[in-house]
Scaffold this motif. Sequence first.
Motif, PDB file in Angstrom:
ATOM      1  N   GLN A   1      10.737  -3.821   3.118  1.00  0.00           N
ATOM      2  CA  GLN A   1      10.099  -3.313   4.330  1.00  0.00           C
ATOM      3  C   GLN A   1       9.262  -2.059   4.064  1.00  0.00           C
ATOM      4  O   GLN A   1       8.956  -1.317   4.990  1.00  0.00           O
ATOM      5  N   SER A   2       8.908  -1.813   2.824  1.00  0.00           N
ATOM      6  CA  SER A   2       8.157  -0.598   2.498  1.00  0.00           C
ATOM      7  C   SER A   2       6.789  -0.595   3.178  1.00  0.00           C
ATOM      8  O   SER A   2       6.188  -1.637   3.409  1.00  0.00           O
ATOM      9  N   LEU A   3       6.315   0.608   3.481  1.00  0.00           N
ATOM     10  CA  LEU A   3       5.025   0.785   4.156  1.00  0.00           C
ATOM     11  C   LEU A   3       4.043   1.475   3.218  1.00  0.00           C
ATOM     12  O   LEU A   3       4.453   2.238   2.343  1.00  0.00           O
ATOM     13  N   PRO A   4       2.738   1.232   3.386  1.00  0.00           N
ATOM     14  CA  PRO A   4       1.745   1.880   2.529  1.00  0.00           C
ATOM     15  C   PRO A   4       1.725   3.394   2.742  1.00  0.00           C
ATOM     16  O   PRO A   4       1.973   3.880   3.851  1.00  0.00           O
ATOM     17  N   VAL A   5       1.436   4.120   1.667  1.00  0.00           N
ATOM     18  CA  VAL A   5       1.264   5.568   1.739  1.00  0.00           C
ATOM     19  C   VAL A   5      -0.046   5.916   1.043  1.00  0.00           C
ATOM     20  O   VAL A   5      -0.570   5.137   0.247  1.00  0.00           O
ATOM     21  N   SER A   6      -0.570   7.082   1.340  1.00  0.00           N
ATOM     22  CA  SER A   6      -1.748   7.570   0.622  1.00  0.00           C
ATOM     23  C   SER A   6      -1.637   9.089   0.510  1.00  0.00           C
ATOM     24  O   SER A   6      -1.029   9.741   1.353  1.00  0.00           O
ATOM     25  N   HIS A   7      -2.191   9.631  -0.561  1.00  0.00           N
ATOM     26  CA  HIS A   7      -2.164  11.071  -0.800  1.00  0.00           C
ATOM     27  C   HIS A   7      -3.206  11.378  -1.863  1.00  0.00           C
ATOM     28  O   HIS A   7      -3.643  10.490  -2.614  1.00  0.00           O
TER      29      HIS A   7
ATOM     30  N   ASN B   1       4.146  -7.631 -14.159  1.00  0.00           N
ATOM     31  CA  ASN B   1       5.351  -8.005 -14.886  1.00  0.00           C
ATOM     32  C   ASN B   1       5.636  -6.998 -15.990  1.00  0.00           C
ATOM     33  O   ASN B   1       4.805  -6.132 -16.285  1.00  0.00           O
ATOM     34  N   ALA B   2       6.809  -7.115 -16.606  1.00  0.00           N
ATOM     35  CA  ALA B   2       7.194  -6.218 -17.698  1.00  0.00           C
ATOM     36  C   ALA B   2       6.086  -6.174 -18.745  1.00  0.00           C
ATOM     37  O   ALA B   2       5.562  -7.208 -19.156  1.00  0.00           O
ATOM     38  N   GLY B   3       5.693  -4.968 -19.135  1.00  0.00           N
ATOM     39  CA  GLY B   3       4.618  -4.787 -20.110  1.00  0.00           C
ATOM     40  C   GLY B   3       3.271  -4.519 -19.479  1.00  0.00           C
ATOM     41  O   GLY B   3       2.363  -4.022 -20.143  1.00  0.00           O
ATOM     42  N   ASP B   4       3.116  -4.849 -18.183  1.00  0.00           N
ATOM     43  CA  ASP B   4       1.864  -4.565 -17.481  1.00  0.00           C
ATOM     44  C   ASP B   4       1.818  -3.088 -17.091  1.00  0.00           C
ATOM     45  O   ASP B   4       2.853  -2.442 -16.898  1.00  0.00           O
ATOM     46  N   SER B   5       0.622  -2.575 -16.948  1.00  0.00           N
ATOM     47  CA  SER B   5       0.453  -1.210 -16.448  1.00  0.00           C
ATOM     48  C   SER B   5      -0.709  -1.181 -15.474  1.00  0.00           C
ATOM     49  O   SER B   5      -1.569  -2.066 -15.469  1.00  0.00           O
ATOM     50  N   VAL B   6      -0.732  -0.159 -14.644  1.00  0.00           N
ATOM     51  CA  VAL B   6      -1.780  -0.043 -13.630  1.00  0.00           C
ATOM     52  C   VAL B   6      -2.047   1.436 -13.364  1.00  0.00           C
ATOM     53  O   VAL B   6      -1.148   2.265 -13.440  1.00  0.00           O
ATOM     54  N   TYR B   7      -3.303   1.740 -13.126  1.00  0.00           N
ATOM     55  CA  TYR B   7      -3.734   3.121 -12.841  1.00  0.00           C
ATOM     56  C   TYR B   7      -4.546   3.061 -11.563  1.00  0.00           C
ATOM     57  O   TYR B   7      -5.449   2.240 -11.449  1.00  0.00           O
ATOM     58  N   TRP B   8      -4.214   3.884 -10.562  1.00  0.00           N
ATOM     59  CA  TRP B   8      -4.939   3.773  -9.305  1.00  0.00           C
ATOM     60  C   TRP B   8      -5.211   5.109  -8.646  1.00  0.00           C
ATOM     61  O   TRP B   8      -4.590   6.119  -8.959  1.00  0.00           O
ATOM     62  N   ASP B   9      -6.171   5.074  -7.740  1.00  0.00           N
ATOM     63  CA  ASP B   9      -6.537   6.213  -6.904  1.00  0.00           C
ATOM     64  C   ASP B   9      -5.549   6.262  -5.749  1.00  0.00           C
ATOM     65  O   ASP B   9      -5.472   5.336  -4.947  1.00  0.00           O
TER      66      ASP B   9
ATOM     67  N   PRO C   1      -4.539   3.650   0.615  1.00  0.00           N
ATOM     68  CA  PRO C   1      -3.174   3.255   0.996  1.00  0.00           C
ATOM     69  C   PRO C   1      -2.604   2.278  -0.032  1.00  0.00           C
ATOM     70  O   PRO C   1      -3.280   1.342  -0.450  1.00  0.00           O
ATOM     71  N   HIS C   2      -1.373   2.536  -0.459  1.00  0.00           N
ATOM     72  CA  HIS C   2      -0.757   1.696  -1.480  1.00  0.00           C
ATOM     73  C   HIS C   2       0.747   1.616  -1.264  1.00  0.00           C
ATOM     74  O   HIS C   2       1.345   2.477  -0.644  1.00  0.00           O
ATOM     75  N   ARG C   3       1.331   0.552  -1.790  1.00  0.00           N
ATOM     76  CA  ARG C   3       2.781   0.414  -1.757  1.00  0.00           C
ATOM     77  C   ARG C   3       3.231  -0.440  -2.929  1.00  0.00           C
ATOM     78  O   ARG C   3       2.504  -1.314  -3.406  1.00  0.00           O
ATOM     79  N   LEU C   4       4.423  -0.161  -3.409  1.00  0.00           N
ATOM     80  CA  LEU C   4       5.030  -0.919  -4.491  1.00  0.00           C
ATOM     81  C   LEU C   4       6.333  -1.512  -3.980  1.00  0.00           C
ATOM     82  O   LEU C   4       7.070  -0.857  -3.240  1.00  0.00           O
ATOM     83  N   ARG C   5       6.617  -2.747  -4.370  1.00  0.00           N
ATOM     84  CA  ARG C   5       7.909  -3.337  -4.038  1.00  0.00           C
ATOM     85  C   ARG C   5       8.305  -4.324  -5.118  1.00  0.00           C
ATOM     86  O   ARG C   5       7.462  -4.919  -5.778  1.00  0.00           O
TER      87      ARG C   5
END
Length: 197
Positions: free
Chosen positions: A133-139, A164-172, A176-180
């Motif tokens: 049930q996570s909601l997007p956040v931004s900062h 998946n395991a071994g993947d990486s991501v870089y973002w602004d 608004p973003h959320r991880l689950r």
Amino acid sequence: MNEFRTEVKELQIGQKIRQLRQLRRMTLQDLSDTIELSKPLLSQIENDQVIPPLATLLRVAKGLRVPLQTFFEEEDNQQKCLVIRADDAKQMNRSPGHSGSPQPYFYHSLAYGKKHKHMEPFLVEFDPKQTDQSLPVSHAGEEFFYILEGQIELRHGKETYILNAGDSVYWDSNEPHRLRALGTQIAHGIAVLYPRN
């Protein structure tokens, strides 16, 4: 559980927030109005009854005009190289369901005690039962995330990414973003936040 509460109290995040707020001659209501978080929630955070999520801590830092890393520093620590041993890691937990905490997860500061750092690294644990049930956040700032195990869904703006395991991501982080976590397995990753005030 008592051991966990002891570890959290050692961080003294609530006390640091209170000291900074009082130094700026702000009431709880002033801070509440500035960062749009409820006064009761801020009181619980200051009294170490609630552990603030990273997004909330970023809002508090911005409202108090200090960098996020202020809450993970030791005042007299001037080391140029800081080693954190596995037994010394400080674990923080976001409890699901309380006001202002839409994204329950565990996080460990991986550079607790280093003063004047420009980025904040964490070991993060996502329980799929609690992040649904996570909601997007931004900062303000940027974030890097490396998946150690499990499967994570990142929603960033209008895009959705399955990692998946071994993947990486870089973002602004301004978007608004959320991880689950997906599936039934608890997911772990390394997150590095570069907050900008």
